[in-house]
Design an enzyme around this catalytic site. Structure first.
Site, mmCIF file in Angstrom:
data_model
loop_
_atom_site.group_PDB
_atom_site.id
_atom_site.type_symbol
_atom_site.label_atom_id
_atom_site.label_comp_id
_atom_site.label_asym_id
_atom_site.label_seq_id
_atom_site.Cartn_x
_atom_site.Cartn_y
_atom_site.Cartn_z
ATOM 1 N N ASP A 8 0.883 -1.170 0.000
ATOM 2 C CA ASP A 8 0.000 0.000 0.000
ATOM 3 C C ASP A 8 0.920 1.219 0.000
ATOM 4 O O ASP A 8 1.440 1.604 1.042
ATOM 5 C CB ASP A 8 -0.898 -0.008 1.236
ATOM 6 C CG ASP A 8 -1.817 1.202 1.271
ATOM 7 O OD1 ASP A 8 -2.310 1.614 0.201
ATOM 8 O OD2 ASP A 8 -2.039 1.744 2.369
ATOM 9 N N GLU A 67 -1.319 -1.403 -4.960
ATOM 10 C CA GLU A 67 -2.529 -0.640 -5.269
ATOM 11 C C GLU A 67 -2.243 0.387 -6.354
ATOM 12 O O GLU A 67 -1.192 1.017 -6.357
ATOM 13 C CB GLU A 67 -3.052 0.051 -4.017
ATOM 14 C CG GLU A 67 -4.418 0.684 -4.209
ATOM 15 C CD GLU A 67 -4.996 1.189 -2.898
ATOM 16 O OE1 GLU A 67 -5.779 0.455 -2.292
ATOM 17 O OE2 GLU A 67 -4.647 2.309 -2.504
ATOM 18 N N ASP A 139 -2.279 1.056 7.355
ATOM 19 C CA ASP A 139 -1.523 0.892 6.107
ATOM 20 C C ASP A 139 -1.085 -0.560 5.907
ATOM 21 O O ASP A 139 -1.098 -1.071 4.786
ATOM 22 C CB ASP A 139 -0.309 1.823 6.098
ATOM 23 C CG ASP A 139 -0.723 3.283 6.136
ATOM 24 O OD1 ASP A 139 -1.319 3.759 5.152
ATOM 25 O OD2 ASP A 139 -0.457 3.947 7.161
#
Length: 174
Positions: A8, A67, A139
């Protein structure tokens, strides 16, 4: 058996999550955050690259998922996020890992069942799916969700290839 590293990305905090997929079962291997401290943005990018490289060296993943960038209200934030992603992707490419990319909506859909899920719902499902006693930092939980999304997507594609099926409205059809 496959070890999947989910990332992430962020210019200040980059989450990572590592899972092992073996025989249809998923096992938690580790997660955490790479926190940048450099004042100069270029220094933060180096810290992200070096941090992801260290995680790769520690866990020896077979697969890498990250992502995709989404454009929010601030285009400068999106550009910085894109650069942070680039630093992480270069670390994966240096380790000769293929890179899989997923939108936030795809990750939420795979983990929670709806692309409009809240962050707290994603964290809850990550804990449930990986049987974690405590919720990881946001996160790190997002990174684990990305790894889970990749595992789910890969498993679905393998199942389709083995059965000669195709997906129609989210269901496997032959």
């Amino acid at each position: 058996m496959s070890i999947i590293l989910g990332i992430d990305p962020g210019s200040r905090i980059t989450g990572y999550g590592v899972i092992r997929s073996q025989g249809g079962k998923i096992h938690y291997l580790g997660s955490g955050c790479i926190r940048t401290s450099a004042e100069a943005f270029s220094g933060r990018l180096k810290q992200i690259h070096d941090g992801v490289s260290e995680v790769i060296a520690q866990f020896s993943p077979d697969e890498f998922a990250i992502e995709e960038v989404f454009v929010a209200k601030n285009p400068m934030s999106a550009l910085k996020l894109g650069q942070a992603r680039g630093a992480a992707i270069v670390a994966a490419m240096n380790a000769e890992l293929e890179v899989a990319e997923y939108t936030a909506r795809q990750v939420k859909q795979a983990v929670v069942g709806t692309g409009a899920a809240q962050k707290s719902q994603v964290q809850h499902m990550v804990c449930q799916l990986l049987q974690l006693g405590a919720s990881p930092q946001a996160d790190a939980a997002d990174a684990l969700a990305i790894a889970l999304c990749h595992q789910h997507t890969r498993s679905s594609l393998i199942q389709m290839a083995q059965t000669g099926g195709r997906m129609v409205r989210g269901r496997l059809r032959r």
